[in-house]
Design an enzyme around this catalytic site. Sequence first.
Site, PDB file in Angstrom:
ATOM      1  N   HIS A  42       0.829  -1.136   0.034  1.00 25.02           N
ATOM      2  CA  HIS A  42       0.208  -0.006   0.152  1.00 25.02           C
ATOM      3  C   HIS A  42       0.901   1.244   0.134  1.00 25.02           C
ATOM      4  O   HIS A  42       1.029   1.998   1.017  1.00 25.02           O
ATOM      5  CB  HIS A  42      -0.916   0.173   1.318  1.00 25.02           C
ATOM      6  CG  HIS A  42      -1.832  -0.942   1.058  1.00 25.02           C
ATOM      7  ND1 HIS A  42      -2.910  -1.704   1.988  1.00 25.02           N
ATOM      8  CD2 HIS A  42      -2.837  -1.048  -0.108  1.00 25.02           C
ATOM      9  CE1 HIS A  42      -3.931  -2.176   1.589  1.00 25.02           C
ATOM     10  NE2 HIS A  42      -3.918  -2.075   0.322  1.00 25.02           N
ATOM     11  N   GLU A 126      -5.646  -8.175   3.744  1.00 20.33           N
ATOM     12  CA  GLU A 126      -5.090  -9.057   4.761  1.00 20.33           C
ATOM     13  C   GLU A 126      -6.123  -9.938   5.261  1.00 20.33           C
ATOM     14  O   GLU A 126      -6.008 -11.127   5.477  1.00 20.33           O
ATOM     15  CB  GLU A 126      -4.126  -8.516   5.811  1.00 20.33           C
ATOM     16  CG  GLU A 126      -3.418  -9.511   6.505  1.00 20.33           C
ATOM     17  CD  GLU A 126      -2.751  -8.925   7.811  1.00 20.33           C
ATOM     18  OE1 GLU A 126      -1.899  -7.993   7.740  1.00 20.33           O
ATOM     19  OE2 GLU A 126      -2.742  -9.665   8.784  1.00 20.33           O
ATOM     20  N   ASN A 219      -1.216  -0.178   8.582  1.00 20.63           N
ATOM     21  CA  ASN A 219      -0.456   0.141   9.734  1.00 20.63           C
ATOM     22  C   ASN A 219       0.005   1.543   9.645  1.00 20.63           C
ATOM     23  O   ASN A 219       0.053   2.302  11.014  1.00 20.63           O
ATOM     24  CB  ASN A 219       0.859  -0.875   9.539  1.00 20.63           C
ATOM     25  CG  ASN A 219       1.987  -0.523   8.576  1.00 20.63           C
ATOM     26  OD1 ASN A 219       2.540   0.435   8.558  1.00 20.63           O
ATOM     27  ND2 ASN A 219       1.742  -0.972   7.354  1.00 20.63           N
TER      28      ASN A 219
HETATM   29  S1  SF4 Z   1       4.225  -5.051   8.676  1.00 19.32           S
HETATM   30 FE1  SF4 Z   1       4.868  -7.176   9.638  1.00 19.32          FE
HETATM   31  S2  SF4 Z   1       3.292  -8.555   8.530  1.00 19.32           S
HETATM   32 FE2  SF4 Z   1       3.237  -6.704   7.530  1.00 19.32          FE
HETATM   33  S3  SF4 Z   1       4.470  -6.946   5.871  1.00 19.32           S
HETATM   34 FE3  SF4 Z   1       5.836  -6.044   7.435  1.00 19.32          FE
HETATM   35  S4  SF4 Z   1       6.800  -7.577   8.440  1.00 19.32           S
HETATM   36 FE4  SF4 Z   1       5.149  -8.466   7.178  1.00 19.32          FE
END
Ligand code: SF4
Length: 296
Positions: A42, A126, A219
């Site tokens: 993203h 996800e 995130n």
């Molecule tokens: S944030 Fe964590 S789960 Fe997501 S791609 Fe990165 S290492 Fe992998």
Amino acid sequence: MPTIEVAREAGACYGVNRALELVRKAAAQAEGPIHTLGPLIHNPTVVESLAQGGVTVAGAPDEFLGGTLVLRTHGVTPDEEARAREAADSVLDATCPFVVRAHRAAETLTREGYQVLVFGEAGHPEVLGTLGHAPGATVVERPEDADALELGRKVGVVVQTTQSRARLAELVRRLLGRTDEVRVMDTICEATSERQAAAAELSARVDAMVVIGGRMSANTRRLAEICAGACARTHHIETPDELDPAWFAGAEAIGVTAGASTPQEQIDEVVAAIGRLTGATCASAPAAGEKDGARG
Ligand code: SF4
């Protein structure tokens, strides 16, 4: 003179660096076209630069027209993977190993007869992928949403990798006492929890905070929420040209963090742009995206 400090853990994580390396290597070696099944990560800037290198985005396995199909970091359902393998000349699996761990956890809970709750954002790729590994599971977006659920005797929780542990603890608190057993598979990845802790620590002691990353990035949005809780002058941007000098008026300390899909060069560009706008100098060591190794 104002200073800029980058959070001690910020930017591209193990899973994103691994996916980019796999795809760039494939693009350099491939004879046919390469498509990713949805955006690889993203981050529109990175997706655009991959497109310039000949790596384009396919919306669904059925759209595939030949060549190599890449399964992206967020993972896919077993059905999507089967369709991709049927349609493609070859499949390159760039699913982050920590997302695969969440898939395995969902399968284990389902196999062992738990009522499975997937704690994450409904509709996020996800979460959709994880649901494919736990037929019949229920998505719980907010801890308080669990209050309305009718619970069986065994409840299993699997967690979107980008959730915060504080919210997970709140969900578990709301489940306890309403069922015989609560089994929690803590599938939050360390890259996420480390970036959140560093962002919380930094945002609590600066006058203005900039969070870099795609607006579709779960995130990054979580980082922005955490920072806004401690620093009212928090701004989420994708590119340096969104910066507004008014955000930094009178600020002596400016903090910067970045989501797990933001490469180091994008952080450097934003820090340089803030410096040009404010005259601030960067007080911090290089961000820690490069230090993640295999911990994620
Ligand atoms: S944030 Fe964590 S789960 Fe997501 S791609 Fe990165 S290492 Fe992998």
